[in-house]
Every structure is written in C-alpha cells, then in structure tokens.
Scaffold this motif. Structure first.
Motif, PDB file in Angstrom:
ATOM      1  N   ASP A  38       0.715  -1.111   0.194  1.00 19.44           N
ATOM      2  CA  ASP A  38       0.091   0.458  -0.051  1.00 19.44           C
ATOM      3  C   ASP A  38       0.902   1.173  -0.134  1.00 19.44           C
ATOM      4  O   ASP A  38       1.442   1.834   1.020  1.00 19.44           O
ATOM      5  N   PHE A  39       1.540   1.782  -1.152  1.00 16.07           N
ATOM      6  CA  PHE A  39       2.434   3.117  -1.194  1.00 16.07           C
ATOM      7  C   PHE A  39       1.636   4.484  -0.862  1.00 16.07           C
ATOM      8  O   PHE A  39       2.316   4.993  -0.308  1.00 16.07           O
ATOM      9  N   ALA A  40       0.815   4.239  -0.851  1.00  9.86           N
ATOM     10  CA  ALA A  40      -0.070   6.296  -0.028  1.00  9.86           C
ATOM     11  C   ALA A  40      -0.310   5.268   1.410  1.00  9.86           C
ATOM     12  O   ALA A  40       0.429   6.237   1.886  1.00  9.86           O
ATOM     13  N   ALA A  41      -0.102   4.596   2.043  1.00 14.10           N
ATOM     14  CA  ALA A  41      -0.319   3.875   3.235  1.00 14.10           C
ATOM     15  C   ALA A  41       1.777   4.368   3.644  1.00 14.10           C
ATOM     16  O   ALA A  41       1.691   5.084   4.854  1.00 14.10           O
ATOM     17  N   LEU A  42       2.355   3.762   2.832  1.00 16.79           N
ATOM     18  CA  LEU A  42       4.031   3.937   3.238  1.00 16.79           C
ATOM     19  C   LEU A  42       4.473   4.895   3.263  1.00 16.79           C
ATOM     20  O   LEU A  42       5.297   5.401   3.862  1.00 16.79           O
ATOM     21  N   ALA A  43       3.616   6.257   2.265  1.00 16.37           N
ATOM     22  CA  ALA A  43       4.288   6.964   2.129  1.00 16.37           C
ATOM     23  C   ALA A  43       3.950   8.118   3.427  1.00 16.37           C
ATOM     24  O   ALA A  43       4.928   9.021   3.160  1.00 16.37           O
ATOM     25  N   ASN A  44       3.192   7.796   4.207  1.00 17.52           N
ATOM     26  CA  ASN A  44       2.911   8.675   5.361  1.00 17.52           C
ATOM     27  C   ASN A  44       3.146   7.900   6.714  1.00 17.52           C
ATOM     28  O   ASN A  44       3.614   8.653   7.349  1.00 17.52           O
ATOM     29  N   ARG A  45       3.725   6.735   5.956  1.00 21.32           N
ATOM     30  CA  ARG A  45       4.572   5.951   7.135  1.00 21.32           C
ATOM     31  C   ARG A  45       6.164   6.425   7.355  1.00 21.32           C
ATOM     32  O   ARG A  45       6.545   6.699   8.748  1.00 21.32           O
ATOM     33  N   LEU A  46       6.381   5.810   6.312  1.00 27.14           N
ATOM     34  CA  LEU A  46       8.187   6.062   6.525  1.00 27.14           C
ATOM     35  C   LEU A  46       8.613   7.006   5.939  1.00 27.14           C
ATOM     36  O   LEU A  46       7.708   8.317   6.390  1.00 27.14           O
ATOM     37  N   ASN A  47      10.300   7.469   5.532  1.00 29.01           N
ATOM     38  CA  ASN A  47      10.342   8.656   5.822  1.00 29.01           C
ATOM     39  C   ASN A  47      11.947   8.428   4.994  1.00 29.01           C
ATOM     40  O   ASN A  47      12.824   6.937   4.869  1.00 29.01           O
ATOM     41  N   SER A  48      12.897   9.153   4.029  1.00 33.80           N
ATOM     42  CA  SER A  48      13.770   8.603   3.398  1.00 33.80           C
ATOM     43  C   SER A  48      15.327   8.951   3.874  1.00 33.80           C
ATOM     44  O   SER A  48      15.860   7.222   3.782  1.00 33.80           O
ATOM     45  N   ALA A  49      15.454   9.030   5.143  1.00 34.79           N
ATOM     46  CA  ALA A  49      16.130   9.237   6.416  1.00 34.79           C
ATOM     47  C   ALA A  49      16.360   7.222   6.835  1.00 34.79           C
ATOM     48  O   ALA A  49      16.995   6.830   6.486  1.00 34.79           O
ATOM     49  N   VAL A  50      14.784   7.164   7.230  1.00 37.92           N
ATOM     50  CA  VAL A  50      15.556   5.974   7.388  1.00 37.92           C
ATOM     51  C   VAL A  50      15.696   4.679   6.961  1.00 37.92           C
ATOM     52  O   VAL A  50      15.885   3.491   6.750  1.00 37.92           O
ATOM     53  N   LEU A  51      15.035   4.643   5.573  1.00 40.34           N
ATOM     54  CA  LEU A  51      15.078   4.127   3.971  1.00 40.34           C
ATOM     55  C   LEU A  51      17.136   4.200   4.139  1.00 40.34           C
ATOM     56  O   LEU A  51      17.132   3.015   3.772  1.00 40.34           O
ATOM     57  N   SER A  52      17.314   5.270   4.180  1.00 44.71           N
ATOM     58  CA  SER A  52      18.663   5.229   3.870  1.00 44.71           C
ATOM     59  C   SER A  52      18.971   4.601   4.404  1.00 44.71           C
ATOM     60  O   SER A  52      21.019   4.192   4.340  1.00 44.71           O
ATOM     61  N   ASP A  53      19.104   4.511   6.458  1.00 44.22           N
ATOM     62  CA  ASP A  53      20.003   4.923   7.127  1.00 44.22           C
ATOM     63  C   ASP A  53      19.683   3.066   6.397  1.00 44.22           C
ATOM     64  O   ASP A  53      21.383   2.577   7.106  1.00 44.22           O
ATOM     65  N   VAL A  54      18.905   2.178   6.668  1.00 39.69           N
ATOM     66  CA  VAL A  54      18.188   1.034   6.441  1.00 39.69           C
ATOM     67  C   VAL A  54      19.162   0.120   5.842  1.00 39.69           C
ATOM     68  O   VAL A  54      19.623  -1.244   5.569  1.00 39.69           O
ATOM     69  N   LEU A  55      19.612   0.873   4.082  1.00 41.55           N
ATOM     70  CA  LEU A  55      20.478   0.876   2.764  1.00 41.55           C
ATOM     71  C   LEU A  55      21.563   0.660   3.689  1.00 41.55           C
ATOM     72  O   LEU A  55      22.330  -0.259   2.627  1.00 41.55           O
ATOM     73  N   ASP A  56      22.227   1.998   3.860  1.00 42.38           N
ATOM     74  CA  ASP A  56      23.316   2.354   4.347  1.00 42.38           C
ATOM     75  C   ASP A  56      24.229   0.531   5.546  1.00 42.38           C
ATOM     76  O   ASP A  56      25.041  -0.121   4.757  1.00 42.38           O
ATOM     77  N   GLU A  57      22.634   0.085   6.318  1.00 39.34           N
ATOM     78  CA  GLU A  57      22.918  -0.594   7.109  1.00 39.34           C
ATOM     79  C   GLU A  57      23.432  -2.312   6.355  1.00 39.34           C
ATOM     80  O   GLU A  57      24.013  -3.192   6.821  1.00 39.34           O
ATOM     81  N   ILE A  58      22.723  -2.023   4.897  1.00 46.91           N
ATOM     82  CA  ILE A  58      23.150  -4.077   4.552  1.00 46.91           C
ATOM     83  C   ILE A  58      24.509  -3.598   3.069  1.00 46.91           C
ATOM     84  O   ILE A  58      24.261  -3.967   2.021  1.00 46.91           O
ATOM     85  N   GLY A  59      25.090  -2.466   2.811  1.00 46.67           N
ATOM     86  CA  GLY A  59      25.875  -2.036   2.403  1.00 46.67           C
ATOM     87  C   GLY A  59      25.832  -1.465   1.142  1.00 46.67           C
ATOM     88  O   GLY A  59      26.571  -1.054   0.342  1.00 46.67           O
TER      89      GLY A  59
END
Length: 220
Positions: free
Chosen positions: A5-26
């Motif tokens: 559900d992209f609309a729901a996740l757009a309101n729940r997530l943020n770019s900073a936390v996604l960037s942090d998670v991507l950093d953590e997996i290299g």
C-alpha cells in the motif's frame, strides 16, 4: 517482492530511515544528490520506478515526433508507478516534465515524477497536488534541447542507480531508491527502526539521557 500500500507507506516511512537501512546492508549510493528537490515540501511519494533516459540535442528534427518515447512511457504508466527521468543532471537545458504530463500521468494512476532535469508549469503542478522531485525549475521546452531515447532501461538519476521496478521514496529530505531485490527486507527493517525511534523519542521526552536511550535502542 510483496504488494504494498504505497500511499499508506508514504505517510508512515521517511527517506532518512530508508537511507539508514540501505546503508546498513551495504547499499550506500541509493540516495539522490541534494539538488533533486520536491516542488512541494509537504508531499511525499512512494512507488515503482519507470525509467526514461534522455540525451542532449541541439536542433529540432524536421520530421518525426521528438516526444515519441516520452509519450509512450506516460501512456504506459500503471497505478503506483513513478516516472524517473534521467537527464544527466544537473542541467540548465532539459526540462522533461510539466503540467500536461502530470495530468496524463495522474489519469493513468501514477503517483509521482522524479527527474534530475528541470520542471516547468510549477504553479499548476502544485495545484494538482502531484509529487514531483526535480533538479531545478525552468521554462524551457525540451524540444531541440533534449530527447528521451529509451524507456525502462537502467539509468543513473541524481547520482543514484535506478531500474524500472525498483521502489522510489521521496520526501522533503530527498529521494531514495530501493532495489527491487531487497525491497521487502528494507521496508521491514525500516518499519522496525521507526518503532525504535518512537520509543527513543518517548523516553527523551520523559527526560532520559540520550546516552542511556541510545544504549537501549541503538538509533539516533
């Protein structure tokens, strides 16, 4: 990859936390460069990438349609898609996006556009509440200055690699690209990290020391 559900996740997530998670997996090159900015700071976008690759041109074709591939991409957009237009930005001459493409994309169910090129018709796009992230604003028509040469090919947009089918998230902090093959893992980890951030915030508001809370939850 799961259905989201992209609309729901757009309101729940943020770019900073996604960037942090991507950093953590290299995966440390998944955020677009800071010059790619939203037209409306209050809008976030999350969806599937559909890529378009542009090249500079320096004349107007006497015959043929310079918008042919661009039109084909917009008309093929599906619900949840985001047009990702790579113009080898930053650029002062290629403006691939405007209000009419916005209107056509909305009618197909697309949820946004991201480009490292320029965008025009800004007031009208803002009125439509359609999330657009661009490398700049300018009035120039792309005809005679740039042309989409291919669609649904791997591109680099704003310094980040993008393939059609990757997930793209954008908000006021910037744009992050999540490769399709790690999307489920990244989204699950991001939701977990947000829960830890919420607990951290609550304890800080209750007067706990940052060092103590960081030791418990490991997030900043």
């Amino acid at each position: 990859m799961k259905s989201y559900d992209f609309a729901a996740l757009a309101n729940r997530l943020n770019s900073a936390v996604l960037s942090d998670v991507l950093d953590e997996i290299g995966l440390t090159n998944q955020a677009m460069l800071p010059y790619v900015r939203p037209l409306d700071d209050g809008l976030a976008v999350f969806g599937r990438a559909r890529t378009g690759l542009y090249m500079n041109t320096y004349s107007v074709e006497e015959h043929g349609n310079p918008y042919e591939v661009e039109i084909a991409l917009v008309d093929d957009l599906k619900p949840g898609d985001i047009a990702v237009l790579a113009c080898d930005g930053p650029t002062a001459r290629i403006a691939p996006w405007g209000e009419l493409l916005t209107t056509a994309s909305r009618m197909r169910g697309a949820v946004g556009c991201v480009t490292d090129g320029l965008v025009r018709d800004v007031r009208l796009i803002r009125d439509l509440q359609f999330p657009v992230f661009a490398g700049g604003i300018g009035p120039l028509d792309s005809k005679g200055r740039g042309k989409m040469m291919a669609m649904d090919v791997p591109v680099t947009c704003g310094g980040a690699p993008v393939r059609s089918g990757d997930l793209v998230f954008g908000d006021v902090d910037g744009v992050v690209v999540i490769p399709a093959d790690v999307a489920d893992r990244v989204i699950e980890a991001a939701v977990t990290k947000l829960e830890s951030e919420s607990m951290t915030r609550a304890e800080l508001l209750n007067g706990a020391l940052l060092a103590e809370v960081y030791a418990r939850y490991g997030v900043l």
